[in-house]
Every structure is written in C-alpha cells, then in structure tokens.
Design an enzyme around this catalytic site. Structure first.
Site, PDB file in Angstrom:
ATOM      1  N   MET A 219       0.879  -1.031  -0.102  1.00 59.96           N
ATOM      2  CA  MET A 219       0.219  -0.123  -0.079  1.00 59.96           C
ATOM      3  C   MET A 219       0.833   1.352   0.014  1.00 59.96           C
ATOM      4  SD  MET A 219      -2.644  -1.366   2.904  1.00 59.96           S
ATOM      5  CE  MET A 219      -3.680   0.009   2.856  1.00 59.96           C
ATOM      6  N   HIS A 220      -0.020   2.441  -0.495  1.00 60.09           N
ATOM      7  CA  HIS A 220       0.523   3.705  -0.031  1.00 60.09           C
ATOM      8  C   HIS A 220       1.860   4.144  -1.109  1.00 60.09           C
ATOM      9  CE1 HIS A 220      -1.372   3.636   3.908  1.00 60.09           C
ATOM     10  NE2 HIS A 220      -0.404   2.671   4.123  1.00 60.09           N
TER      11      HIS A 220
ATOM     12  N   ASP B  55      -2.915  -4.956   0.136  1.00 57.09           N
ATOM     13  CA  ASP B  55      -2.417  -6.213   0.753  1.00 57.09           C
ATOM     14  C   ASP B  55      -3.311  -6.530   2.043  1.00 57.09           C
ATOM     15  OD1 ASP B  55      -0.773  -4.343   2.128  1.00 57.09           O
ATOM     16  OD2 ASP B  55       1.058  -5.353   1.620  1.00 57.09           O
TER      17      ASP B  55
END
Length: 260
Positions: A88-89, A247
């Site tokens: 992520m991110h 995830d």
C-alpha cells in the site's frame, strides 16, 4: 484416477510485495496448485528514502507467474482470470505514455515527515476523521506527492497519472489506468464515505485531481489481458483482470475477517 473427471478452471493471483512479487495458481475450490516468487531490492539513495523500480516489479511478476504455472503443470487454456494485490501507499508517477518518470516512492519512505503536520493544519479535524478516516503519515501517497511538489516540481508537472504498485501491474496487464477503494483510501486523497477522490484532501496536499486514476469496486473486472503481456507471462490473451485489493485488505479477507 477417474476417467472423464471434469476439469476445474484455475485463477492467477499476483501480489506485488515490498521484497518480492508472488504468484499463486488456485483452482475454483481454493486449492493451491502452484506458487512462484521473484525478489527485487528496496532502493535507499538517501537517508529516510525508500524507492523501487516499477520495471523490476513487472519483470519479477513475469518470472513469478511463469514459475507458478510450471509448478502447477496445467494447460494455459484452463486459466479463467487474474486477481491482484500489493503493498500500500506507493507513488508511481507516469508520463503521457504511462511510462514511469522516476523510481516509485514506497510506503516505508520518510522524506515527507516534516510536511504531514503542515498539511493536517489545512484540514479540519472532522474532515480528517470523516473523509480521510486516518491521520496523514509519511509514506502515504498524499504526503509523498506534497514532497514532490516542493522538491521535484518539474517531476510533478510531467506527471499525467499516479497509481499504486498493484495498479501499475494492472496497467501493464490491460493497458488502462484503474484503482479500487482499499488502495485509494490509503492515499489520504480519497473520500471513504463518498468513495471518490476528495477535492479538499487533494488540494491540501497540492495534488491535481486529474492525475488520479478511475476507481472501481475491488471485485470488478477492470480490463482484459493484452496480447503482448499474455505472451510475456506465457498465458492466453483476453483473460479478465480483477482490480483486487491492497495487501492488508486482502489479508483480512483471506483470514475470514468479513464482519465488523
């Protein structure tokens, strides 16, 4: 073994992790038929920086898919669909041809730490809670893009799209931009209630809304596998590609956490 036993269709699951790309081949009952994995480095060109090469992700995905299919020892004609997940991110900056402009800034990056409190002061607390659903932290896409606006403004001017790691792989598979709510909500640019990009949050981070991708539901088919990508993966073209999930969201679903 029974003769004329019906064949079940199988699915590919692709994960773009922090340390490696992984692929699983599953049948319709969830039985694991094959696994592939290929690693890549985290780049740390300066203290508190953490980057990765999106091309390294793609090459690792190709290797992992081929390894999983070899282990599964099945005919490519049995493949039914492809689903995605990933770290992520991240911030993958793309030019007008959807090619990466620079290495991706990933979740563990801390270069934007000095900007987070500055940005949070621009947004009322009730908006942080109700719209973003989270405080802004270093490594979130909103913070990384704010840093790019200050330190690499020419890079941001050249940017025509920003996607998350798994959504970059979806782009390589289908040739189209896409995202979904679990990854979008982790950018700190998304209105989690309205399920769309937030003008207020994007403005606070200095991010133009037009560079953010379309958002579909996580279980939606976002496109079909391109012929050139299918050849690299060793599968047939035209397979439906499902948006998938970030995830952590996928982990919860896999663990059966589906109720409040």
């Amino acid at each position: 073994m029974r003769l004329n036993q019906p064949r079940t269709e199988v699915m590919l699951g692709i994960d773009v992790g922090t340390q490696s790309a992984k692929c699983v081949v599953l049948d319709a009952n969830g039985q694991l038929l094959g696994v592939g994995q290929q690693g890549y480095p985290v780049l740390t060109p300066r203290p508190n920086w953490a980057e990765q090469d999106p091309e390294a992700w793609w090459q690792a995905v190709i290797a992992a898919v081929r390894d999983a299919l070899r282990q599964a020892n099945i005919s490519a004609s049995r493949l039914h669909s492809i689903g995605l997940t990933g770290q992520m991110h991240g911030v993958v900056l793309l030019d007008a041809t959807y090619a990466p402009i620079r290495p991706a800034i990933i979740w563990m990056d801390r270069r934007s730490a000095n900007l987070c409190d500055v940005i949070l002061k621009r947004v009322p607390q009730e908006v942080v809670v109700s719209v973003a659903g989270n405080r802004l932290s270093p490594g979130f896409a909103g913070a990384s893009l704010a840093w790019l606006r200050e330190v690499e403004p020419e890079t941001l001017r050249r940017t025509r799209a920003v996607v998350q790691p798994k959504d970059y792989i979806a782009l390589r598979l289908i040739g189209e931009l896409s995202s979904e709510p679990s990854d979008a909500s982790a950018t700190w640019l998304f209105d989690i209630g309205a399920r769309r990009w937030s003008e207020q949050l994007a403005a606070a981070c200095g991010v133009p809304l037009e560079i953010l991708p379309p958002v579909s539901e996580s279980a939606a088919v976002v496109g079909t596998l391109r012929a050139e990508s299918a050849e690299l993966l060793g599968v047939r073209p035209g397979l439906p590609v499902v948006a998938g999930a970030a995830d952590q969201a996928a982990l919860l679903l896999g663990a059966g956490v589906v109720e409040p």
